[in-house]
Design a protein around this motif. Sequence first.
Motif, PDB file in Angstrom:
ATOM      1  N   GLY A  82     -15.208 -12.567 -33.310  1.00 21.39           N
ATOM      2  CA  GLY A  82     -14.595 -11.316 -33.724  1.00 21.39           C
ATOM      3  C   GLY A  82     -14.069 -10.463 -32.591  1.00 21.39           C
ATOM      4  O   GLY A  82     -13.544  -9.376 -32.825  1.00 21.39           O
ATOM      5  N   ASN A  83     -14.205 -10.941 -31.336  1.00 19.13           N
ATOM      6  CA  ASN A  83     -13.836 -10.150 -30.164  1.00 19.13           C
ATOM      7  C   ASN A  83     -14.495  -8.771 -30.256  1.00 19.13           C
ATOM      8  O   ASN A  83     -13.861  -7.739 -30.057  1.00 19.13           O
ATOM      9  CB  ASN A  83     -12.319 -10.042 -30.019  1.00 19.13           C
ATOM     10  CG  ASN A  83     -11.892  -9.496 -28.672  1.00 19.13           C
ATOM     11  OD1 ASN A  83     -12.693  -9.378 -27.735  1.00 19.13           O
ATOM     12  ND2 ASN A  83     -10.626  -9.146 -28.560  1.00 19.13           N
ATOM     13  N   ASP A  84     -15.806  -8.773 -30.569  1.00 18.08           N
ATOM     14  CA  ASP A  84     -16.586  -7.550 -30.730  1.00 18.08           C
ATOM     15  C   ASP A  84     -17.764  -7.541 -29.767  1.00 18.08           C
ATOM     16  O   ASP A  84     -18.383  -8.578 -29.533  1.00 18.08           O
ATOM     17  CB  ASP A  84     -17.168  -7.454 -32.153  1.00 18.08           C
ATOM     18  CG  ASP A  84     -16.101  -7.272 -33.212  1.00 18.08           C
ATOM     19  OD1 ASP A  84     -15.154  -6.517 -32.976  1.00 18.08           O
ATOM     20  OD2 ASP A  84     -16.227  -7.906 -34.279  1.00 18.08           O
ATOM     21  N   ILE A  85     -18.091  -6.356 -29.273  1.00 19.59           N
ATOM     22  CA  ILE A  85     -19.281  -6.186 -28.451  1.00 19.59           C
ATOM     23  C   ILE A  85     -20.469  -5.995 -29.387  1.00 19.59           C
ATOM     24  O   ILE A  85     -20.393  -5.222 -30.342  1.00 19.59           O
ATOM     25  CB  ILE A  85     -19.147  -4.961 -27.527  1.00 19.59           C
ATOM     26  CG1 ILE A  85     -17.995  -5.181 -26.550  1.00 19.59           C
ATOM     27  CG2 ILE A  85     -20.452  -4.693 -26.786  1.00 19.59           C
ATOM     28  CD1 ILE A  85     -17.607  -3.945 -25.766  1.00 19.59           C
ATOM     29  N   PHE A  86     -21.556  -6.704 -29.100  1.00 16.96           N
ATOM     30  CA  PHE A  86     -22.772  -6.554 -29.887  1.00 16.96           C
ATOM     31  C   PHE A  86     -23.913  -6.076 -29.005  1.00 16.96           C
ATOM     32  O   PHE A  86     -24.185  -6.669 -27.960  1.00 16.96           O
ATOM     33  CB  PHE A  86     -23.187  -7.889 -30.518  1.00 16.96           C
ATOM     34  CG  PHE A  86     -22.432  -8.237 -31.765  1.00 16.96           C
ATOM     35  CD1 PHE A  86     -22.871  -7.793 -33.003  1.00 16.96           C
ATOM     36  CD2 PHE A  86     -21.283  -8.996 -31.696  1.00 16.96           C
ATOM     37  CE1 PHE A  86     -22.166  -8.111 -34.153  1.00 16.96           C
ATOM     38  CE2 PHE A  86     -20.578  -9.312 -32.831  1.00 16.96           C
ATOM     39  CZ  PHE A  86     -21.012  -8.869 -34.071  1.00 16.96           C
ATOM     40  N   GLY A  96      -4.837 -12.206 -24.507  1.00 18.66           N
ATOM     41  CA  GLY A  96      -4.950 -12.648 -25.891  1.00 18.66           C
ATOM     42  C   GLY A  96      -5.673 -13.961 -26.087  1.00 18.66           C
ATOM     43  O   GLY A  96      -5.815 -14.437 -27.211  1.00 18.66           O
ATOM     44  N   LYS A  97      -6.130 -14.560 -25.009  1.00 20.82           N
ATOM     45  CA  LYS A  97      -6.799 -15.865 -25.086  1.00 20.82           C
ATOM     46  C   LYS A  97      -8.297 -15.690 -24.848  1.00 20.82           C
ATOM     47  O   LYS A  97      -8.706 -15.050 -23.881  1.00 20.82           O
ATOM     48  CB  LYS A  97      -6.214 -16.811 -24.044  1.00 20.82           C
ATOM     49  CG  LYS A  97      -6.827 -18.194 -24.058  1.00 20.82           C
ATOM     50  CD  LYS A  97      -6.209 -19.077 -22.996  1.00 20.82           C
ATOM     51  CE  LYS A  97      -6.894 -20.430 -23.001  1.00 20.82           C
ATOM     52  NZ  LYS A  97      -6.446 -21.280 -21.911  1.00 20.82           N
ATOM     53  N   GLY A  98      -9.115 -16.277 -25.713  1.00 19.92           N
ATOM     54  CA  GLY A  98     -10.558 -16.211 -25.556  1.00 19.92           C
ATOM     55  C   GLY A  98     -11.036 -17.061 -24.401  1.00 19.92           C
ATOM     56  O   GLY A  98     -10.742 -18.257 -24.338  1.00 19.92           O
ATOM     57  N   ILE A  99     -11.775 -16.443 -23.475  1.00 19.30           N
ATOM     58  CA  ILE A  99     -12.328 -17.137 -22.313  1.00 19.30           C
ATOM     59  C   ILE A  99     -13.793 -17.488 -22.558  1.00 19.30           C
ATOM     60  O   ILE A  99     -14.249 -18.560 -22.222  1.00 19.30           O
ATOM     61  CB  ILE A  99     -12.223 -16.261 -21.050  1.00 19.30           C
ATOM     62  CG1 ILE A  99     -10.790 -15.801 -20.805  1.00 19.30           C
ATOM     63  CG2 ILE A  99     -12.823 -16.972 -19.845  1.00 19.30           C
ATOM     64  CD1 ILE A  99      -9.812 -16.896 -20.532  1.00 19.30           C
ATOM     65  N   GLY A 100     -14.551 -16.538 -23.143  1.00 19.39           N
ATOM     66  CA  GLY A 100     -15.974 -16.742 -23.376  1.00 19.39           C
ATOM     67  C   GLY A 100     -16.670 -15.418 -23.611  1.00 19.39           C
ATOM     68  O   GLY A 100     -16.058 -14.468 -24.103  1.00 19.39           O
ATOM     69  N   VAL A 101     -17.951 -15.366 -23.246  1.00 21.60           N
ATOM     70  CA  VAL A 101     -18.738 -14.138 -23.405  1.00 21.60           C
ATOM     71  C   VAL A 101     -19.645 -13.937 -22.197  1.00 21.60           C
ATOM     72  O   VAL A 101     -20.042 -14.893 -21.540  1.00 21.60           O
ATOM     73  CB  VAL A 101     -19.613 -14.145 -24.685  1.00 21.60           C
ATOM     74  CG1 VAL A 101     -18.764 -14.252 -25.950  1.00 21.60           C
ATOM     75  CG2 VAL A 101     -20.669 -15.240 -24.638  1.00 21.60           C
ATOM     76  N   LEU A 102     -19.958 -12.670 -21.952  1.00 22.48           N
ATOM     77  CA  LEU A 102     -21.026 -12.282 -21.034  1.00 22.48           C
ATOM     78  C   LEU A 102     -22.220 -11.973 -21.918  1.00 22.48           C
ATOM     79  O   LEU A 102     -22.123 -11.144 -22.831  1.00 22.48           O
ATOM     80  CB  LEU A 102     -20.621 -11.043 -20.224  1.00 22.48           C
ATOM     81  CG  LEU A 102     -21.736 -10.334 -19.445  1.00 22.48           C
ATOM     82  CD1 LEU A 102     -22.403 -11.265 -18.438  1.00 22.48           C
ATOM     83  CD2 LEU A 102     -21.185  -9.087 -18.758  1.00 22.48           C
ATOM     84  N   ASP A 103     -23.329 -12.626 -21.664  1.00 16.84           N
ATOM     85  CA  ASP A 103     -24.537 -12.500 -22.480  1.00 16.84           C
ATOM     86  C   ASP A 103     -25.680 -12.028 -21.593  1.00 16.84           C
ATOM     87  O   ASP A 103     -25.905 -12.592 -20.513  1.00 16.84           O
ATOM     88  CB  ASP A 103     -24.866 -13.864 -23.090  1.00 16.84           C
ATOM     89  CG  ASP A 103     -26.116 -13.863 -23.952  1.00 16.84           C
ATOM     90  OD1 ASP A 103     -26.497 -12.798 -24.479  1.00 16.84           O
ATOM     91  OD2 ASP A 103     -26.719 -14.945 -24.108  1.00 16.84           O
ATOM     92  N   VAL A 148     -23.901  -8.613 -25.841  1.00 10.94           N
ATOM     93  CA  VAL A 148     -22.899  -9.663 -25.639  1.00 10.94           C
ATOM     94  C   VAL A 148     -21.521  -9.014 -25.639  1.00 10.94           C
ATOM     95  O   VAL A 148     -21.196  -8.249 -26.553  1.00 10.94           O
ATOM     96  CB  VAL A 148     -22.974 -10.746 -26.731  1.00 10.94           C
ATOM     97  CG1 VAL A 148     -21.870 -11.788 -26.538  1.00 10.94           C
ATOM     98  CG2 VAL A 148     -24.343 -11.418 -26.739  1.00 10.94           C
ATOM     99  N   LEU A 149     -20.746  -9.328 -24.609  1.00  9.35           N
ATOM    100  CA  LEU A 149     -19.384  -8.819 -24.491  1.00  9.35           C
ATOM    101  C   LEU A 149     -18.419  -9.990 -24.445  1.00  9.35           C
ATOM    102  O   LEU A 149     -18.537 -10.856 -23.565  1.00  9.35           O
ATOM    103  CB  LEU A 149     -19.219  -7.984 -23.219  1.00  9.35           C
ATOM    104  CG  LEU A 149     -20.052  -6.709 -23.177  1.00  9.35           C
ATOM    105  CD1 LEU A 149     -21.376  -6.942 -22.476  1.00  9.35           C
ATOM    106  CD2 LEU A 149     -19.295  -5.596 -22.538  1.00  9.35           C
ATOM    107  N   PRO A 150     -17.469 -10.048 -25.377  1.00 12.39           N
ATOM    108  CA  PRO A 150     -16.479 -11.121 -25.339  1.00 12.39           C
ATOM    109  C   PRO A 150     -15.532 -10.928 -24.159  1.00 12.39           C
ATOM    110  O   PRO A 150     -15.305  -9.805 -23.703  1.00 12.39           O
ATOM    111  CB  PRO A 150     -15.743 -10.967 -26.669  1.00 12.39           C
ATOM    112  CG  PRO A 150     -15.963  -9.557 -27.073  1.00 12.39           C
ATOM    113  CD  PRO A 150     -17.273  -9.132 -26.494  1.00 12.39           C
ATOM    114  N   ILE A 151     -15.015 -12.030 -23.675  1.00 16.66           N
ATOM    115  CA  ILE A 151     -14.051 -11.997 -22.581  1.00 16.66           C
ATOM    116  C   ILE A 151     -12.763 -12.644 -23.087  1.00 16.66           C
ATOM    117  O   ILE A 151     -12.724 -13.845 -23.340  1.00 16.66           O
ATOM    118  CB  ILE A 151     -14.573 -12.751 -21.339  1.00 16.66           C
ATOM    119  CG1 ILE A 151     -15.920 -12.184 -20.887  1.00 16.66           C
ATOM    120  CG2 ILE A 151     -13.540 -12.686 -20.211  1.00 16.66           C
ATOM    121  CD1 ILE A 151     -16.626 -13.019 -19.830  1.00 16.66           C
TER     122      ILE A 151
END
Length: 156
Positions: free
Chosen positions: A87-91, A121-128, A114-117
């Motif tokens: 969802g490209n959302d911070i949780f 416009g391209k999904g790279i991953g997340v910082l967890d 968790v922060l999406p990266i």
Amino acid sequence: MFDNTPIQSYEELHQALDALLEENLNVTANLANASALLDHFLENINWVGFYLFDEDKEQLILGPFQGKPACTTIEVGKGVCGTAYRGNDIFIVDDVNEFPGHIACDANSKSEIVLPIYKDGKGIGVLDIDSPIYERFEEKDRVGLIEVVEIIKKYI
């Protein structure tokens, strides 16, 4: 470059991270150093790292981190990381046991951010980031870590 001086604020963290990453344009090295710096700066955490999106497998794959061994793959839309990425959302999860479908890589983790990266416009991953303390993460962490992700995106 970072000199192991204690970092007192997110502003100092941002300056140290930017200086550390500008020396190297290798993605793996930069993410490894970013996770090490975050581990050094953040109190009361037991895991910090990255899950990176693998286009061929269409899942998140474990990247550089600090902490105990972790889950190696996470399906997009599953757990906190997969849901944040999809969802490209911070949780911010105050109690991971209350999150439907939480993936427990470490039973000692009680809360998580968790922060999406996404870049261009391209999904790279997340910082967890996980903590052994309930309700560890606050608004100041969300704001400070958003800037961390922005800095990282310049170097990946």
